[in-house]
Design a protein around this motif. Structure first.
Motif, PDB file in Angstrom:
ATOM      1  N   VAL A   8       0.838  -1.199   0.000  1.00 20.36           N
ATOM      2  CA  VAL A   8       0.000   0.000   0.000  1.00 20.36           C
ATOM      3  C   VAL A   8       0.871   1.247   0.000  1.00 20.36           C
ATOM      4  O   VAL A   8       0.620   2.212  -0.745  1.00 20.36           O
ATOM      5  CB  VAL A   8      -0.939   0.001   1.224  1.00 20.36           C
ATOM      6  CG1 VAL A   8      -1.720   1.312   1.315  1.00 20.36           C
ATOM      7  CG2 VAL A   8      -1.890  -1.188   1.175  1.00 20.36           C
ATOM      8  N   TRP A   9       1.914   1.227   0.829  1.00 20.25           N
ATOM      9  CA  TRP A   9       2.765   2.416   0.973  1.00 20.25           C
ATOM     10  C   TRP A   9       3.525   2.772  -0.304  1.00 20.25           C
ATOM     11  O   TRP A   9       3.945   3.916  -0.482  1.00 20.25           O
ATOM     12  CB  TRP A   9       3.735   2.212   2.129  1.00 20.25           C
ATOM     13  CG  TRP A   9       3.079   2.364   3.473  1.00 20.25           C
ATOM     14  CD1 TRP A   9       2.118   3.260   3.814  1.00 20.25           C
ATOM     15  CD2 TRP A   9       3.324   1.587   4.649  1.00 20.25           C
ATOM     16  NE1 TRP A   9       1.749   3.106   5.122  1.00 20.25           N
ATOM     17  CE2 TRP A   9       2.470   2.078   5.664  1.00 20.25           C
ATOM     18  CE3 TRP A   9       4.181   0.526   4.946  1.00 20.25           C
ATOM     19  CZ2 TRP A   9       2.458   1.555   6.943  1.00 20.25           C
ATOM     20  CZ3 TRP A   9       4.169  -0.008   6.225  1.00 20.25           C
ATOM     21  CH2 TRP A   9       3.313   0.505   7.221  1.00 20.25           C
ATOM     22  N   ARG A  10       3.717   1.819  -1.191  1.00 21.39           N
ATOM     23  CA  ARG A  10       4.375   2.132  -2.458  1.00 21.39           C
ATOM     24  C   ARG A  10       3.575   3.162  -3.253  1.00 21.39           C
ATOM     25  O   ARG A  10       4.151   4.027  -3.924  1.00 21.39           O
ATOM     26  CB  ARG A  10       4.568   0.852  -3.282  1.00 21.39           C
ATOM     27  CG  ARG A  10       5.692  -0.038  -2.798  1.00 21.39           C
ATOM     28  CD  ARG A  10       6.182  -0.955  -3.914  1.00 21.39           C
ATOM     29  NE  ARG A  10       5.143  -1.895  -4.336  1.00 21.39           N
ATOM     30  CZ  ARG A  10       5.024  -3.146  -3.888  1.00 21.39           C
ATOM     31  NH1 ARG A  10       5.885  -3.600  -2.993  1.00 21.39           N
ATOM     32  NH2 ARG A  10       4.073  -3.930  -4.327  1.00 21.39           N
ATOM     33  N   ASP A  11       2.250   3.048  -3.189  1.00 22.10           N
ATOM     34  CA  ASP A  11       1.395   3.971  -3.942  1.00 22.10           C
ATOM     35  C   ASP A  11       0.786   5.065  -3.084  1.00 22.10           C
ATOM     36  O   ASP A  11       0.455   6.143  -3.575  1.00 22.10           O
ATOM     37  CB  ASP A  11       0.263   3.187  -4.621  1.00 22.10           C
ATOM     38  CG  ASP A  11       0.774   2.168  -5.613  1.00 22.10           C
ATOM     39  OD1 ASP A  11       1.756   2.471  -6.309  1.00 22.10           O
ATOM     40  OD2 ASP A  11       0.195   1.069  -5.682  1.00 22.10           O
ATOM     41  N   ARG A  12       0.614   4.783  -1.786  1.00 25.06           N
ATOM     42  CA  ARG A  12      -0.035   5.739  -0.876  1.00 25.06           C
ATOM     43  C   ARG A  12       0.830   5.919   0.369  1.00 25.06           C
ATOM     44  O   ARG A  12       0.497   5.454   1.460  1.00 25.06           O
ATOM     45  CB  ARG A  12      -1.429   5.239  -0.484  1.00 25.06           C
ATOM     46  CG  ARG A  12      -2.410   5.088  -1.640  1.00 25.06           C
ATOM     47  CD  ARG A  12      -2.817   6.427  -2.237  1.00 25.06           C
ATOM     48  NE  ARG A  12      -3.439   7.295  -1.248  1.00 25.06           N
ATOM     49  CZ  ARG A  12      -4.736   7.262  -0.961  1.00 25.06           C
ATOM     50  NH1 ARG A  12      -5.550   6.436  -1.595  1.00 25.06           N
ATOM     51  NH2 ARG A  12      -5.231   8.084  -0.056  1.00 25.06           N
ATOM     52  N   PRO A  13       1.957   6.611   0.257  1.00 18.66           N
ATOM     53  CA  PRO A  13       2.883   6.739   1.385  1.00 18.66           C
ATOM     54  C   PRO A  13       2.310   7.544   2.545  1.00 18.66           C
ATOM     55  O   PRO A  13       2.845   7.495   3.656  1.00 18.66           O
ATOM     56  CB  PRO A  13       4.089   7.451   0.775  1.00 18.66           C
ATOM     57  CG  PRO A  13       3.560   8.149  -0.430  1.00 18.66           C
ATOM     58  CD  PRO A  13       2.476   7.276  -0.958  1.00 18.66           C
ATOM     59  N   GLU A  14       1.211   8.270   2.322  1.00 23.15           N
ATOM     60  CA  GLU A  14       0.632   9.081   3.400  1.00 23.15           C
ATOM     61  C   GLU A  14      -0.228   8.260   4.365  1.00 23.15           C
ATOM     62  O   GLU A  14      -0.635   8.768   5.420  1.00 23.15           O
ATOM     63  CB  GLU A  14      -0.210  10.211   2.793  1.00 23.15           C
ATOM     64  CG  GLU A  14      -1.556   9.803   2.223  1.00 23.15           C
ATOM     65  CD  GLU A  14      -1.483   9.266   0.792  1.00 23.15           C
ATOM     66  OE1 GLU A  14      -2.536   9.213   0.136  1.00 23.15           O
ATOM     67  OE2 GLU A  14      -0.376   8.902   0.349  1.00 23.15           O
ATOM     68  N   VAL A  15      -0.518   7.008   4.038  1.00 24.81           N
ATOM     69  CA  VAL A  15      -1.378   6.178   4.900  1.00 24.81           C
ATOM     70  C   VAL A  15      -0.651   5.855   6.206  1.00 24.81           C
ATOM     71  O   VAL A  15       0.538   5.510   6.201  1.00 24.81           O
ATOM     72  CB  VAL A  15      -1.788   4.883   4.176  1.00 24.81           C
ATOM     73  CG1 VAL A  15      -2.571   3.970   5.125  1.00 24.81           C
ATOM     74  CG2 VAL A  15      -2.616   5.202   2.948  1.00 24.81           C
TER      75      VAL A  15
END
Length: 223
Positions: free
Chosen positions: A153-160
Motif C-alpha cells: 500500500v505504501w508504495r502507492d499511498r505513502p501518506e497512509v
C-alpha cells in the motif's frame, strides 16, 4: 474456598483459558461450574506462530494444559461462542455427556456508540488515511501479516498511517512491536503503536479510522 463461602450460586462461570477454575471443578460446592470455551492454550499452541520452545513445551505450559483439561472435563456444563470452538474442544478433551450450548458473544450497542464519540488518544494519527488494527499483538492476531501487506500500500499511498491499539505481546523471544518496526523497515515511521487503551479510547480510535483491519489467523467468535 471463597466461592463456597459466598455461595450457593445458580452457576459459576469461568473460561477454560489457564484452567483457573480447575481446583474448584473438583467439588463445585458453591454451585455448578459452567466452563466458557473461548480459546484454550492447547488450541493456541496449534494456531499461534512465533512461540519459543519454552513457551511451547516448558513446565508452565504443561501444567496449564493439564489444568485446562481437568476443568473442562469436570464441568457441569459448557458454553461456547461458536460451533467451531466447541467441536475443536471435543476433539481435544473427553467432553461426551457434558451439556453444552452455543451463546454468541455480544455487545451493548448504545454503550459502544457513546464511547466512540470520545476523543482518541493524543498519539492516534490525525493526518492521512488511517488503517487501524484493534487487538492484542499476539502472533495469531496477524499484525505481522498486516504490516507486510501495508508495504505494498505504501508504495502507492505513502501518506497512509497504520495504528495499533492493543497490548504488546512476545514474539520469538522479543516483543511483537519490535518485530513490526523491523518488518516495516523504511516505513516504520508510519506505524503508531498506542498500546493498551481503555474501552473509551479504543472505540474512539476505531470510529475515527478509515479502515479497520482484522487479519486474525483464528478467532473463536470475533466481535
Amino acid at each position: 474456598r471463597e466461592l463456597r463461602r459466598l455461595g450457593p450460586f445458580d452457576a459459576v462461570l469461568a473460561p477454560e483459558f489457564r484452567g483457573e477454575a480447575a481446583a474448584y471443578a473438583r467439588g463445585q460446592a458453591g454451585g455448578p461450574l459452567v466452563t466458557h470455551l473461548l480459546t484454550s492454550s492447547a488450541q493456541l499452541l496449534a494456531i499461534r506462530p512465533g512461540l519459543t520452545a519454552l513457551e511451547r513445551r516448558g513446565p508452565a505450559t504443561r501444567i496449564t494444559l493439564a489444568l485446562e483439561r481437568r476443568q473442562a472435563e469436570r464441568s457441569a456444563a459448557l458454553l461456547a461462542p461458536g460451533g467451531a470452538i466447541l467441536d475443536w474442544a471435543r476433539e481435544l478433551w473427553d467432553l461426551d455427556g457434558i451439556p453444552s450450548a452455543v451463546a454468541p458473544l455480544c455487545i451493548d450497542v448504545e454503550a459502544v456508540r457513546a464511547a466512540a464519540r470520545n476523543e482518541p488518544p493524543a498519539d492516534f494519527p490525525r493526518e492521512g488515511p488511517v488503517v487501524t488494527f484493534a487487538s492484542r499483538l499476539d502472533g495469531h492476531k496477524g499484525a505481522q501479516h498486516l504490516v507486510s501487506a501495508m508495504k505494498r500500500v505504501w508504495r502507492d499511498r505513502p501518506e497512509v498511517r497504520l495504528a495499533f491499539v492493543g497490548r504488546d505481546a512476545p514474539w520469538e523471544g522479543r516483543m511483537m512491536s519490535e518485530h513490526l518496526r523491523e518488518v516495516a523497515g523504511e516505513h516504520a515511521g508510519r506505524l503508531h503503536l498506542l498500546g493498551y487503551q481503555p474501552d473509551e479510547a479504543y472505540l474512539a480510535c476505531v470510529a475515527r479510522s478509515d479502515v479497520v483491519a482484522i487479519p486474525s489467523l483464528w478467532e473463536s467468535f470475533c466481535i
